[in-house]
Design an enzyme around this catalytic site. Structure first.
Site, PDB file in Angstrom:
ATOM      1  N   ASP A  45       0.847  -1.197   0.000  1.00  0.00           N
ATOM      2  CA  ASP A  45       0.000   0.000   0.000  1.00  0.00           C
ATOM      3  C   ASP A  45       0.883   1.248   0.000  1.00  0.00           C
ATOM      4  O   ASP A  45       0.535   2.269  -0.592  1.00  0.00           O
ATOM      5  CB  ASP A  45      -0.929   0.008   1.217  1.00  0.00           C
ATOM      6  CG  ASP A  45      -2.061  -1.002   1.047  1.00  0.00           C
ATOM      7  OD1 ASP A  45      -2.499  -1.220  -0.101  1.00  0.00           O
ATOM      8  OD2 ASP A  45      -2.500  -1.574   2.061  1.00  0.00           O
ATOM      9  N   GLY A  46       2.016   1.154   0.678  1.00  0.00           N
ATOM     10  CA  GLY A  46       2.967   2.265   0.710  1.00  0.00           C
ATOM     11  C   GLY A  46       3.450   2.617  -0.697  1.00  0.00           C
ATOM     12  O   GLY A  46       3.665   3.791  -1.019  1.00  0.00           O
ATOM     13  N   ASN A 120      -4.208   8.970   2.089  1.00  0.00           N
ATOM     14  CA  ASN A 120      -4.473   8.326   3.376  1.00  0.00           C
ATOM     15  C   ASN A 120      -4.832   9.369   4.432  1.00  0.00           C
ATOM     16  O   ASN A 120      -5.923   9.389   4.936  1.00  0.00           O
ATOM     17  CB  ASN A 120      -3.232   7.575   3.869  1.00  0.00           C
ATOM     18  CG  ASN A 120      -3.261   6.099   3.516  1.00  0.00           C
ATOM     19  OD1 ASN A 120      -4.252   5.600   2.998  1.00  0.00           O
ATOM     20  ND2 ASN A 120      -2.183   5.405   3.800  1.00  0.00           N
ATOM     21  N   GLU A 121      -3.857  10.195   4.753  1.00  0.00           N
ATOM     22  CA  GLU A 121      -4.106  11.182   5.801  1.00  0.00           C
ATOM     23  C   GLU A 121      -3.010  12.227   5.854  1.00  0.00           C
ATOM     24  O   GLU A 121      -1.955  12.091   5.256  1.00  0.00           O
ATOM     25  CB  GLU A 121      -4.197  10.528   7.186  1.00  0.00           C
ATOM     26  CG  GLU A 121      -2.878  10.127   7.831  1.00  0.00           C
ATOM     27  CD  GLU A 121      -2.233   8.920   7.223  1.00  0.00           C
ATOM     28  OE1 GLU A 121      -1.194   9.110   6.542  1.00  0.00           O
ATOM     29  OE2 GLU A 121      -2.710   7.799   7.389  1.00  0.00           O
ATOM     30  N   ARG A 146      -4.480  19.969  23.167  1.00  0.00           N
ATOM     31  CA  ARG A 146      -3.112  19.796  23.607  1.00  0.00           C
ATOM     32  C   ARG A 146      -2.879  18.303  23.697  1.00  0.00           C
ATOM     33  O   ARG A 146      -3.633  17.582  24.358  1.00  0.00           O
ATOM     34  CB  ARG A 146      -2.889  20.451  24.965  1.00  0.00           C
ATOM     35  CG  ARG A 146      -1.430  20.449  25.358  1.00  0.00           C
ATOM     36  CD  ARG A 146      -1.234  21.066  26.729  1.00  0.00           C
ATOM     37  NE  ARG A 146       0.190  21.246  26.952  1.00  0.00           N
ATOM     38  CZ  ARG A 146       0.798  22.416  27.034  1.00  0.00           C
ATOM     39  NH1 ARG A 146       0.107  23.534  26.936  1.00  0.00           N
ATOM     40  NH2 ARG A 146       2.090  22.480  27.231  1.00  0.00           N
ATOM     41  N   ASP A 148      -0.445  14.780  21.641  1.00  0.00           N
ATOM     42  CA  ASP A 148       0.610  14.381  20.710  1.00  0.00           C
ATOM     43  C   ASP A 148       0.342  14.864  19.280  1.00  0.00           C
ATOM     44  O   ASP A 148       1.274  15.211  18.567  1.00  0.00           O
ATOM     45  CB  ASP A 148       0.774  12.856  20.713  1.00  0.00           C
ATOM     46  CG  ASP A 148       1.489  12.371  21.973  1.00  0.00           C
ATOM     47  OD1 ASP A 148       1.804  13.212  22.842  1.00  0.00           O
ATOM     48  OD2 ASP A 148       1.738  11.156  22.087  1.00  0.00           O
ATOM     49  N   ALA A 183      -3.590  10.978  21.570  1.00  0.00           N
ATOM     50  CA  ALA A 183      -3.280  11.213  22.986  1.00  0.00           C
ATOM     51  C   ALA A 183      -3.500  12.665  23.427  1.00  0.00           C
ATOM     52  O   ALA A 183      -2.554  13.390  23.752  1.00  0.00           O
ATOM     53  CB  ALA A 183      -1.831  10.784  23.272  1.00  0.00           C
TER      54      ALA A 183
HETATM   55  P1  NAP Z   1       4.897   2.015   6.704  1.00  0.00           P
HETATM   56  O1  NAP Z   1       5.293   2.400   8.092  1.00  0.00           O
HETATM   57  O2  NAP Z   1       5.711   1.073   5.913  1.00  0.00           O
HETATM   58  O3  NAP Z   1       3.372   1.507   6.667  1.00  0.00           O
HETATM   59  C1  NAP Z   1       2.550   1.369   7.727  1.00  0.00           C
HETATM   60  C2  NAP Z   1       1.526   0.283   7.423  1.00  0.00           C
HETATM   61  O4  NAP Z   1       0.320   0.901   6.953  1.00  0.00           O
HETATM   62  C3  NAP Z   1       1.926  -0.749   6.365  1.00  0.00           C
HETATM   63  O5  NAP Z   1       1.536  -2.023   6.835  1.00  0.00           O
HETATM   64  C4  NAP Z   1       1.117  -0.312   5.160  1.00  0.00           C
HETATM   65  O6  NAP Z   1       0.870  -1.384   4.267  1.00  0.00           O
HETATM   66  C5  NAP Z   1      -0.154   0.119   5.842  1.00  0.00           C
HETATM   67  N1  NAP Z   1      -1.070   0.971   5.072  1.00  0.00           N
HETATM   68  C6  NAP Z   1      -0.807   1.978   4.195  1.00  0.00           C
HETATM   69  N2  NAP Z   1      -1.941   2.502   3.722  1.00  0.00           N
HETATM   70  C7  NAP Z   1      -2.964   1.807   4.291  1.00  0.00           C
HETATM   71  C8  NAP Z   1      -4.381   1.880   4.184  1.00  0.00           C
HETATM   72  N3  NAP Z   1      -4.981   2.807   3.428  1.00  0.00           N
HETATM   73  N4  NAP Z   1      -5.128   1.011   4.923  1.00  0.00           N
HETATM   74  C9  NAP Z   1      -4.538   0.091   5.715  1.00  0.00           C
HETATM   75  N5  NAP Z   1      -3.211  -0.025   5.854  1.00  0.00           N
HETATM   76  C10 NAP Z   1      -2.430   0.824   5.148  1.00  0.00           C
HETATM   77  O7  NAP Z   1       4.757   3.368   5.862  1.00  0.00           O
HETATM   78  P2  NAP Z   1       4.256   3.503   4.372  1.00  0.00           P
HETATM   79  O8  NAP Z   1       4.164   2.181   3.703  1.00  0.00           O
HETATM   80  O9  NAP Z   1       5.054   4.602   3.748  1.00  0.00           O
HETATM   81  O10 NAP Z   1       2.766   4.039   4.598  1.00  0.00           O
HETATM   82  C11 NAP Z   1       2.530   5.314   5.119  1.00  0.00           C
HETATM   83  C12 NAP Z   1       1.317   5.168   5.959  1.00  0.00           C
HETATM   84  O11 NAP Z   1       1.670   4.547   7.180  1.00  0.00           O
HETATM   85  C13 NAP Z   1       0.712   6.489   6.396  1.00  0.00           C
HETATM   86  O12 NAP Z   1      -0.124   7.026   5.410  1.00  0.00           O
HETATM   87  C14 NAP Z   1      -0.019   6.063   7.658  1.00  0.00           C
HETATM   88  O13 NAP Z   1      -1.365   5.743   7.383  1.00  0.00           O
HETATM   89  C15 NAP Z   1       0.669   4.816   8.117  1.00  0.00           C
HETATM   90  N6  NAP Z   1       1.192   5.020   9.479  1.00  0.00           N
HETATM   91  C16 NAP Z   1       0.573   4.343  10.471  1.00  0.00           C
HETATM   92  C17 NAP Z   1       0.972   4.559  11.782  1.00  0.00           C
HETATM   93  C18 NAP Z   1       0.244   3.809  12.842  1.00  0.00           C
HETATM   94  O14 NAP Z   1      -0.676   3.032  12.513  1.00  0.00           O
HETATM   95  N7  NAP Z   1       0.582   4.020  14.108  1.00  0.00           N
HETATM   96  C19 NAP Z   1       2.010   5.425  12.069  1.00  0.00           C
HETATM   97  C20 NAP Z   1       2.630   6.090  11.023  1.00  0.00           C
HETATM   98  C21 NAP Z   1       2.192   5.895   9.702  1.00  0.00           C
HETATM   99  P3  NAP Z   1       2.022  -1.961   3.276  1.00  0.00           P
HETATM  100  O15 NAP Z   1       2.906  -2.814   4.128  1.00  0.00           O
HETATM  101  O16 NAP Z   1       1.231  -2.746   2.289  1.00  0.00           O
HETATM  102  O17 NAP Z   1       2.763  -0.806   2.655  1.00  0.00           O
HETATM  103 MN    MN Z   2       4.962   0.279   3.705  1.00  0.00          MN
END
Ligand code: NAP
Ligand code: MN
Length: 265
Positions: A45-46, A120-121, A146, A148, A183
């Site tokens: 998804d990334g 995504n966001e 106030r 995170d 938070a």
């Molecule tokens: P990453 O840290 O490698 O990915 C975080 C996880 O989010 C991976 O398992 C990714 O899937 C999954 N993901 C991405 N888009 C998604 C969606 N629309 N629905 C469900 N899962 C999804 O970082 P990245 O691959 O660059 O992705 C960036 C995304 O990470 C941000 O947009 C944010 O949503 C997410 N993120 C999540 C957290 C958290 O949950 N605490 C914190 C920071 C960022 P894949 O392994 O298939 O890439």
């Molecule tokens: Mn990823």
């Protein structure tokens, strides 16, 4: 059909890209890195987030197809071993197109305004400590925050970061954005609603910085650190991201398979 492939960068994805080009050449598809009609993402998804941001300016003219190299993802309908089948259906059938809402962000600093679009966001966090911000909805004070940080997600992003902070999963046919807290501190001075809020298409919200603070702004996988952010305006975008579906894979089935881990035959 003009196409481009964006991959995760690992050896396995690269191998699949080569295979895709061979299969596509046999069908007469044309590689076009600059003005493709279809963008194929191979990875996770990334990888789809990277693919989207590479073509943000042309998002109204293109459609995306995702191939996952691991488990099936939210943005990927096809698995690596199905590459032949994918190219075959791409050459013989018309897909159905599904359009998912995006979130537009306008960042305001003394230097001017900058616009971003998220699939995504978008998140805003304090770098050195808590984020202190006023949240307005439709130009009226809503709450003093106030904590995170704040996550503003699209419906398709509701299963990502938003879900980790307790936000609801929203079906992408609902043009909306969701404001979720990370938070929050609640006391007599800072009081927030606590639950996440979903805004419709024609509403907007402003996050207004209430002290001099270094802030981290993220837009999907991208991040920007600044010490001069005055406010961020968020609204549901007028544009949508379009996915070409060559076979049905309903959103709720994706949710079930991703989080409950089972398929129903
Ligand atoms: P990453 O840290 O490698 O990915 C975080 C996880 O989010 C991976 O398992 C990714 O899937 C999954 N993901 C991405 N888009 C998604 C969606 N629309 N629905 C469900 N899962 C999804 O970082 P990245 O691959 O660059 O992705 C960036 C995304 O990470 C941000 O947009 C944010 O949503 C997410 N993120 C999540 C957290 C958290 O949950 N605490 C914190 C920071 C960022 P894949 O392994 O298939 O890439
Ligand atoms: Mn990823």
């Amino acid at each position: 059909m003009r196409y481009v492939v964006i991959d995760r960068g690992d050896p396995y994805s690269k191998e699949l890209v080569e295979r895709f080009h061979e299969l596509a050449a046999d069908k007469g598809f044309i590689r076009d890195d600059h003005e493709p009609e279809k963008v194929i993402s191979i990875g996770g998804d990334g990888t789809m987030l990277h693919a989207f941001h590479k073509f943000t300016d042309r998002v109204s003219d293109i459609s995306f197809v995702g191939v996952h190299t691991g488990h099936l993802g939210f943005f990927a309908d096809w698995q690596a071993h199905e590459l032949e089948e994918l190219v075959e259906v791409m050459s013989t059938s018309e897909p159905s197109y599904v359009r998912y809402p995006l979130v537009d962000i306008e960042l305001e600093t003394p230097m001017g305004k900058t616009n971003y679009t998220a699939v995504n966001e978008f998140t805003l966090k304090g770098v050195d400590g808590t984020l202190v911000a006023q949240i307005d909805i439709n130009n009226e004070l809503f709450e003093m925050f106030r904590g995170d940080g704040i996550v503003i997600s699209t419906p398709s992003g509701s299963t990502a970061y938003n879900k980790s902070v307790g936000g609801a999963v929203i079906h992408p046919s609902i043009s909306s954005l969701q404001i979720a807290e990370i938070a929050s501190i609640n006391n007599r001075v800072y009081r927030t609603l606590g639950s996440s809020v979903v805004l419709p298409q024609h509403h907007h919200c402003d996050i207004i910085s209430k002290k001099e603070q270094r802030l981290l702004l993220t837009v999907d996988h991208l991040s920007i650190q600044r010490n001069d952010i005055q406010s961020v305006r968020c609204r549901v975008s007028d544009r949508k991201v379009c996915f070409a579906r060559y076979r049905p894979f309903p959103f709720w089935n994706r949710v079930r398979e991703a989080f409950m881990g089972y398929e129903v035959k």
